[in-house]
Design a protein around this motif. Structure first.
Motif, PDB file in Angstrom:
ATOM      1  N   ASP A 122      -0.431  -3.073   2.646  1.00 11.61           N
ATOM      2  CA  ASP A 122       0.319  -3.807   1.622  1.00 11.61           C
ATOM      3  C   ASP A 122       1.341  -4.706   2.314  1.00 11.61           C
ATOM      4  O   ASP A 122       1.222  -5.017   3.498  1.00 11.61           O
ATOM      5  CB  ASP A 122       0.983  -2.830   0.648  1.00 11.61           C
ATOM      6  N   LYS A 123       2.360  -5.113   1.594  1.00  9.00           N
ATOM      7  CA  LYS A 123       3.334  -6.069   2.132  1.00  9.00           C
ATOM      8  C   LYS A 123       4.227  -5.464   3.217  1.00  9.00           C
ATOM      9  O   LYS A 123       5.003  -6.191   3.849  1.00  9.00           O
ATOM     10  CB  LYS A 123       4.201  -6.623   1.001  1.00  9.00           C
ATOM     11  N   TYR A 124       4.128  -4.163   3.458  1.00  7.10           N
ATOM     12  CA  TYR A 124       4.919  -3.513   4.492  1.00  7.10           C
ATOM     13  C   TYR A 124       4.121  -3.254   5.775  1.00  7.10           C
ATOM     14  O   TYR A 124       4.635  -2.628   6.701  1.00  7.10           O
ATOM     15  CB  TYR A 124       5.480  -2.183   3.981  1.00  7.10           C
ATOM     16  N   GLY A 125       2.884  -3.711   5.854  1.00  2.70           N
ATOM     17  CA  GLY A 125       2.066  -3.410   7.028  1.00  2.70           C
ATOM     18  C   GLY A 125       1.248  -4.587   7.489  1.00  2.70           C
ATOM     19  O   GLY A 125       1.025  -5.550   6.747  1.00  2.70           O
ATOM     20  N   GLY A 126       0.822  -4.509   8.758  1.00  2.00           N
ATOM     21  CA  GLY A 126      -0.041  -5.554   9.298  1.00  2.00           C
ATOM     22  C   GLY A 126       0.684  -6.401  10.326  1.00  2.00           C
ATOM     23  O   GLY A 126       0.910  -5.984  11.456  1.00  2.00           O
ATOM     24  N   THR A 127       1.090  -7.605   9.945  1.00  2.00           N
ATOM     25  CA  THR A 127       1.751  -8.529  10.865  1.00  2.00           C
ATOM     26  C   THR A 127       3.156  -8.041  11.210  1.00  2.00           C
ATOM     27  O   THR A 127       3.724  -7.187  10.526  1.00  2.00           O
ATOM     28  CB  THR A 127       1.864  -9.919  10.235  1.00  2.00           C
ATOM     29  N   ARG A 128       3.715  -8.628  12.272  1.00  2.00           N
ATOM     30  CA  ARG A 128       5.102  -8.298  12.628  1.00  2.00           C
ATOM     31  C   ARG A 128       6.045  -8.590  11.464  1.00  2.00           C
ATOM     32  O   ARG A 128       6.975  -7.823  11.189  1.00  2.00           O
ATOM     33  CB  ARG A 128       5.540  -9.095  13.862  1.00  2.00           C
ATOM     34  N   GLU A 129       5.804  -9.703  10.788  1.00  2.00           N
ATOM     35  CA  GLU A 129       6.661 -10.073   9.664  1.00  2.00           C
ATOM     36  C   GLU A 129       6.633  -9.005   8.577  1.00  2.00           C
ATOM     37  O   GLU A 129       7.674  -8.622   8.037  1.00  2.00           O
ATOM     38  CB  GLU A 129       6.220 -11.419   9.083  1.00  2.00           C
ATOM     39  N   ARG A 130       5.468  -8.495   8.269  1.00  2.00           N
ATOM     40  CA  ARG A 130       5.357  -7.467   7.229  1.00  2.00           C
ATOM     41  C   ARG A 130       5.912  -6.132   7.707  1.00  2.00           C
ATOM     42  O   ARG A 130       6.545  -5.409   6.924  1.00  2.00           O
ATOM     43  CB  ARG A 130       3.901  -7.326   6.792  1.00  2.00           C
ATOM     44  N   ARG A 131       5.684  -5.797   8.970  1.00  2.00           N
ATOM     45  CA  ARG A 131       6.222  -4.541   9.491  1.00  2.00           C
ATOM     46  C   ARG A 131       7.755  -4.567   9.525  1.00  2.00           C
ATOM     47  O   ARG A 131       8.396  -3.524   9.455  1.00  2.00           O
ATOM     48  CB  ARG A 131       5.666  -4.249  10.892  1.00  2.00           C
ATOM     49  N   TYR A 132       8.306  -5.759   9.632  1.00  2.00           N
ATOM     50  CA  TYR A 132       9.768  -5.914   9.648  1.00  2.00           C
ATOM     51  C   TYR A 132      10.373  -5.827   8.243  1.00  2.00           C
ATOM     52  O   TYR A 132      11.580  -5.651   8.095  1.00  2.00           O
ATOM     53  CB  TYR A 132      10.136  -7.259  10.278  1.00  2.00           C
ATOM     54  N   ARG A 133       9.549  -5.909   7.212  1.00  2.00           N
ATOM     55  CA  ARG A 133      10.063  -6.035   5.841  1.00  2.00           C
ATOM     56  C   ARG A 133      11.036  -4.910   5.466  1.00  2.00           C
ATOM     57  O   ARG A 133      12.080  -5.166   4.863  1.00  2.00           O
ATOM     58  CB  ARG A 133       8.910  -6.075   4.835  1.00  2.00           C
ATOM     59  N   LEU A 134      10.723  -3.662   5.809  1.00  2.00           N
ATOM     60  CA  LEU A 134      11.624  -2.560   5.452  1.00  2.00           C
ATOM     61  C   LEU A 134      12.988  -2.749   6.095  1.00  2.00           C
ATOM     62  O   LEU A 134      14.018  -2.632   5.414  1.00  2.00           O
ATOM     63  CB  LEU A 134      11.034  -1.212   5.867  1.00  2.00           C
ATOM     64  N   LEU A 135      13.024  -3.030   7.392  1.00  2.00           N
ATOM     65  CA  LEU A 135      14.318  -3.240   8.052  1.00  2.00           C
ATOM     66  C   LEU A 135      15.045  -4.428   7.434  1.00  2.00           C
ATOM     67  O   LEU A 135      16.262  -4.378   7.230  1.00  2.00           O
ATOM     68  CB  LEU A 135      14.114  -3.445   9.556  1.00  2.00           C
ATOM     69  N   HIS A 136      14.303  -5.485   7.121  1.00  2.00           N
ATOM     70  CA  HIS A 136      14.898  -6.644   6.444  1.00  2.00           C
ATOM     71  C   HIS A 136      15.589  -6.221   5.147  1.00  2.00           C
ATOM     72  O   HIS A 136      16.732  -6.618   4.884  1.00  2.00           O
ATOM     73  CB  HIS A 136      13.813  -7.684   6.140  1.00  2.00           C
ATOM     74  N   GLU A 137      14.904  -5.409   4.350  1.00  2.00           N
ATOM     75  CA  GLU A 137      15.469  -5.004   3.059  1.00  2.00           C
ATOM     76  C   GLU A 137      16.689  -4.108   3.244  1.00  2.00           C
ATOM     77  O   GLU A 137      17.658  -4.202   2.472  1.00  2.00           O
ATOM     78  CB  GLU A 137      14.398  -4.292   2.232  1.00  2.00           C
ATOM     79  N   ILE A 138      16.669  -3.250   4.255  1.00  2.00           N
ATOM     80  CA  ILE A 138      17.818  -2.375   4.499  1.00  2.00           C
ATOM     81  C   ILE A 138      19.015  -3.189   4.971  1.00  2.00           C
ATOM     82  O   ILE A 138      20.156  -2.992   4.498  1.00  2.00           O
ATOM     83  CB  ILE A 138      17.447  -1.272   5.510  1.00  2.00           C
ATOM     84  N   ILE A 139      18.789  -4.128   5.893  1.00  2.00           N
ATOM     85  CA  ILE A 139      19.890  -4.987   6.355  1.00  2.00           C
ATOM     86  C   ILE A 139      20.442  -5.795   5.189  1.00  2.00           C
ATOM     87  O   ILE A 139      21.668  -5.919   5.012  1.00  2.00           O
ATOM     88  CB  ILE A 139      19.411  -5.922   7.484  1.00  2.00           C
ATOM     89  N   GLU A 140      19.553  -6.343   4.381  1.00  2.00           N
ATOM     90  CA  GLU A 140      19.979  -7.149   3.229  1.00  2.00           C
ATOM     91  C   GLU A 140      20.817  -6.314   2.273  1.00  2.00           C
ATOM     92  O   GLU A 140      21.866  -6.774   1.774  1.00  2.00           O
ATOM     93  CB  GLU A 140      18.745  -7.705   2.517  1.00  2.00           C
ATOM     94  N   ALA A 141      20.400  -5.080   2.023  1.00  2.00           N
ATOM     95  CA  ALA A 141      21.159  -4.205   1.122  1.00  2.00           C
ATOM     96  C   ALA A 141      22.533  -3.887   1.699  1.00  2.00           C
ATOM     97  O   ALA A 141      23.550  -3.947   0.992  1.00  2.00           O
ATOM     98  CB  ALA A 141      20.371  -2.915   0.873  1.00  2.00           C
ATOM     99  N   ILE A 142      22.575  -3.552   2.980  1.00  2.00           N
ATOM    100  CA  ILE A 142      23.858  -3.219   3.604  1.00  2.00           C
ATOM    101  C   ILE A 142      24.780  -4.429   3.615  1.00  2.00           C
ATOM    102  O   ILE A 142      25.968  -4.330   3.288  1.00  2.00           O
ATOM    103  CB  ILE A 142      23.624  -2.670   5.026  1.00  2.00           C
ATOM    104  N   ARG A 143      24.245  -5.581   3.980  1.00  2.00           N
ATOM    105  CA  ARG A 143      25.077  -6.785   4.044  1.00  2.00           C
ATOM    106  C   ARG A 143      25.570  -7.237   2.656  1.00  2.00           C
ATOM    107  O   ARG A 143      26.524  -8.004   2.557  1.00  2.00           O
ATOM    108  CB  ARG A 143      24.304  -7.913   4.719  1.00  2.00           C
TER     109      ARG A 143
END
Length: 345
Positions: free
Chosen positions: A181-202
């Motif tokens: 799904d959108k959380y797996g596969g390419t580097r961009e998709r694998r980064y999605r969870l960390l992106h969302e956590i950073i976005e939430a914290i910021r």
């Protein structure tokens, strides 16, 4: 000499009196409910008294289910927040800045019960269950809630633990992330969870934000330096202030270790991305730490086991460098041989 190790380091208006960071090290000494106790006041207080500039608390779970063991610290309820506030106030009074490493154990959870993580099947012989997108959203919300509690407790720095095969690392790594799904596969998709956590914290936290990563997973198909160059650029765009550069932990592969074996990771990411870094990995002497900083290989030096053996390691390092540093008031004129060294920082 003018020492970089004992020069201040400022991030987003938070000044650390020197560039020594106590590396987060799990002690599993909390109460079963994840709360701070007097042992933590002594353990971390001794290193603050020893003149560590930034004390980074050990991995602190954002949910009850996200613990590795019962003795892990937690920050998911009011009682834990109250204990953390007491600890932070204690360390501030001694003169240290204080960080908290927010974390979810994922598949490495050893407490009975299934761990939520990114990939199906088993990894390292542990249950590894794919989770739904709404369960992922719950984890992101947990990081946000723990950030708000950290703010209330008075922490100076927040670090996201995205290394060593824990929950976030399992999303980042092609070794463990087999999602389609959108959380797996390419580097961009694998980064999605960390992106969302950073976005939430910021969205609520304007202070210094660090992220700990495993730069090299020691596998032909795992993440390597070039992958983390990409991740570092994404983190920079999101307002991450410093990348804490570690390695390994995804698979039970032991790298060759030697003094400073992980420093090249911090050096490369700092040079190529322009993001500040912390270097870690068998850094044990003042001369070694000074060389890392003088040569622009990192901005902070994270000291772990050496600080466990010697809570006053900063004083030891200063003596090795032939300088004196400010002593705790009660120890005035007792720390260094009188007249043997100049008073330079």
């Amino acid at each position: 000499m003018v020492s970089m190790l004992f020069s201040p380091f400022t991030v987003r208006g938070v000044e650390m009196k020197n560039r020594i960071m106590m590396a987060p090290m799990g002690t599993v000494a909390a109460a079963n409910d994840g709360t701070v106790n007097d042992w933590h006041l002594l353990h971390y207080g001794a290193r603050a008294l020893g003149q560590v500039g930034l004390i980074m608390l050990e991995a602190t779970a954002v949910t009850e289910q996200g613990r590795d063991l019962y003795g892990n610290l937690g920050l998911w309820n009011d009682e834990q927040e109250t204990g953390m506030k007491r600890l932070v106030n204690h360390l501030h009074q001694i003169g240290a800045k204080v960080g908290i490493q927010l974390w979810h154990a994922g598949r490495k959870r050893k407490i009975e019960g299934a761990a939520a993580t990114a990939s199906p099947g088993t990894v390292m012989g542990q249950p590894s269950l794919g989770i739904t997108e709404w369960q992922i959203a719950e984890v992101v919300d947990a990081f946000l809630a723990s950030t708000v509690r950290a703010m209330h407790a008075g922490f100076d720095v927040i670090e996201i633990h995205a290394a060593h095969g824990y929950f976030i690392n399992d999303f980042l790594s092609p070794l463990t992330n087999k999602r389609e799904d959108k959380y797996g596969g390419t580097r961009e998709r694998r980064y999605r969870l960390l992106h969302e956590i950073i976005e939430a914290i910021r969205s609520v936290w304007q202070g210094p934000l660090f992220v700990k990563v495993s730069v090299d997973e020691y596998s032909a198909i795992g993440n390597k330096l070039e992958d983390h160059m990409y991740f570092a650029q994404r983190m920079k765009e999101q307002g991450v202030d410093l990348i804490d550069c570690s390695s390994g932990g995804v698979l039970p592969i032991k790298p060759k270790v030697y003094p400073g074996y992980q420093v090249p990771f911090a050096e490369a990411i700092r040079r190529e991305s322009g993001v500040a870094t912390a270097a870690v990995g068998l850094i044990t002497t003042g001369m070694q730490a000074e060389e890392i900083l003088q040569n622009g290989r990192a901005d902070l030096v994270a000291v772990g086991r050496a600080l466990l053996r010697d809570p006053f390691w900063p004083r030891t390092a200063a003596e090795q460098l032939g300088i004196t540093i400010e002593e705790p008031g009660p120890y005035k004129s007792y720390w260094f041989p009188s007249g043997s060294m100049s008073h330079e920082n």
